[in-house]
Design an enzyme around this catalytic site. Structure first.
Site, PDB file in Angstrom:
ATOM      1  NE  ARG A 187      -2.637   1.080   3.135  1.00  0.00           N
ATOM      2  CZ  ARG A 187      -3.310   1.648   3.673  1.00  0.00           C
ATOM      3  NH1 ARG A 187      -3.681   0.580   5.089  1.00  0.00           N
ATOM      4  NH2 ARG A 187      -4.195   2.757   3.944  1.00  0.00           N
ATOM      5  CE  LYS A 188       3.473   1.213   3.683  1.00  0.00           C
ATOM      6  NZ  LYS A 188       2.890   1.105   5.413  1.00  0.00           N
ATOM      7  N   GLY A 189       3.796   4.381  -1.658  1.00  0.00           N
ATOM      8  CA  GLY A 189       4.338   5.146  -2.813  1.00  0.00           C
ATOM      9  C   GLY A 189       4.831   3.849  -3.689  1.00  0.00           C
ATOM     10  CD  GLN A 296       0.433   4.357   3.534  1.00  0.00           C
ATOM     11  OE1 GLN A 296       1.875   3.859   4.311  1.00  0.00           O
ATOM     12  NE2 GLN A 296      -0.387   4.189   4.813  1.00  0.00           N
TER      13      GLN A 296
END
Length: 385
Positions: A187-189, A296
């Site tokens: 789910r991070k950039g 995020q």
């Protein structure tokens, strides 16, 4: 004919494609998919250059990076480490991994980042350091935190798990403290599915972390290049925290896309801001002028009279992903803490996360905002707004 289902809008979605697949294929062809090989070394060099640090150690996740950092910093039983309270509790877990005690610091009500005044009030004779968190992509107040830890001779670790691409006073998140930890979770950039890194200006600390990340014997790939038969000796207990070269190759591509993907997230955040600016039942995210957000997550703070559970139920019924925000760590039973962090506790009760990722379309953002607005006015006690 069956009833047409509404297209789902997930809370999170990674941005992975043909470039990343091609990078994985090259690793397959190389014959070395395991950790600390050519792709891992290249990724570490890319990270060190990007963040302007002495060294970067690629590891299996950010929790591993935090654990290795505390081991290398010499934290042990009897020590206290002040940790930001409003966050996924990985920092406090890491403190417990080494037998020390996490002490929870309350946060700012506007940004959700750790309040330097709360940190100052908690410093005591057993305090050895501070772990600040860039909350859901928002950098903390590092000028104040660095000054505070320098004054008292404490270490400062930046948990930049959510903040790749964010900045604080012109400097990148991940380079705001002498030691920083990144996450490459899905789910991070940028992402490799799972993964993390430790960044530091201290070469000895990096060497310690790299050795411990590979059971305490170093890179098997490097040893295989030596003529003869080197047999490493285990002189200390290490861990299997290596990042595979498959994941490292994906991240090399993702690093080249940070600005592109962050720009798309910024557009989503701006669109939400326009659509919800006049909604009195929510408070929009606040971004101070001296920093930028990595987005995020996109968290709204609900009016106290809004039924958050009912809002979430309705959003999901319309195929829209949502989440509770994050945790007030001191309230988690595993810590059995007697502390109280009222700001963090209030945010944990009232925050809600709505879809935020680089793949969202303007039409999807509008659908989320419209559905949310309807739900808010259906699930709020009379007279709240």
């Amino acid at each position: 004919m069956g009833v047409k289902t509404v297209d789902a809008i997930p809370l999170v979605r990674p941005s992975l494609g043909e470039q990343e697949l091609a990078a994985v294929a090259r690793v397959f062809s190389s014959g070395w998919p395991a950790g600390q090989g050519p792709s891992g070394k290249a990724l570490e060099a890319d990270l060190a250059t990007r963040y302007g640090v002495t060294d970067a150690v690629a590891v299996s996740n950010c929790g591993a990076a935090l654990h290795l950092a505390l081991l290398a910093l010499g934290v042990t039983a009897g020590d206290e480490v002040i940790v930001a309270d409003y966050t996924f509790p990985a920092p406090a877990h890491a403190v417990r991994y080494v037998g020390a005690t996490p002490v929870f610091a309350d946060v700012r009500p506007d940004t959700g980042t750790v309040d330097p005044r709360a940190v100052a009030d908690l410093i005591g004779p057993r305090t050895v350091g501070v772990i600040a968190v860039d909350t859901l992509g928002m950098p903390a107040d590092y000028d104040e935190l660095n000054a505070l830890t320098d004054r008292y001779g404490l270490f400062l670790v930046e948990d930049a798990a959510c903040a790749i691409g964010a900045t604080y006073r012109g400097r990148p998140a991940g380079a705001l403290a002498p030691v920083a930890c990144l996450s490459f979770h899905g789910r991070k950039g940028i992402t490799s599915g799972e993964g993390g890194a430790l960044l530091t200006t201290d070469p000895a600390l990096a060497a310690d972390a790299r050795l411990r990340s590979s059971f305490g014997i170093g890179s098997i790939f490097d040893q295989a290049q030596i003529v003869g038969l080197p047999i490493p000796e285990f002189t200390e207990i290490g861990y299997n925290y290596k990042l595979s070269d498959i994941a490292a190759a994906i991240l090399q591509v993702q690093l080249t896309r940070v600005e592109e993907l962050l720009d798309r997230r910024r557009l989503v955040a701006a669109h939400y801001g326009q659509l919800l600016a006049d909604e009195e039942l929510v408070t929009l995210p606040v971004v101070p002028d001296d920093r930028t957000h990595a987005w995020q997550s996109y968290l709204l703070t609900l009016h106290p009279d809004v039924d958050r559970a009912a809002i979430a139920t309705e959003l999901r019924a319309h195929g829209i992903g949502c989440g509770h925000g994050t945790w007030a760590s001191h309230q988690q039973p595993v810590y059995d803490s007697s502390q109280h962090c009222p700001v963090s506790a209030d945010l944990a009760r009232r925050n809600i996360a709505i879809p935020m990722h680089a793949e969202l379309t303007p039409g999807q953002v509008e659908r989320v905002a419209e559905t949310l607005r309807t739900a808010l006015h259906s699930h709020t006690r009379a007279g709240a707004a």
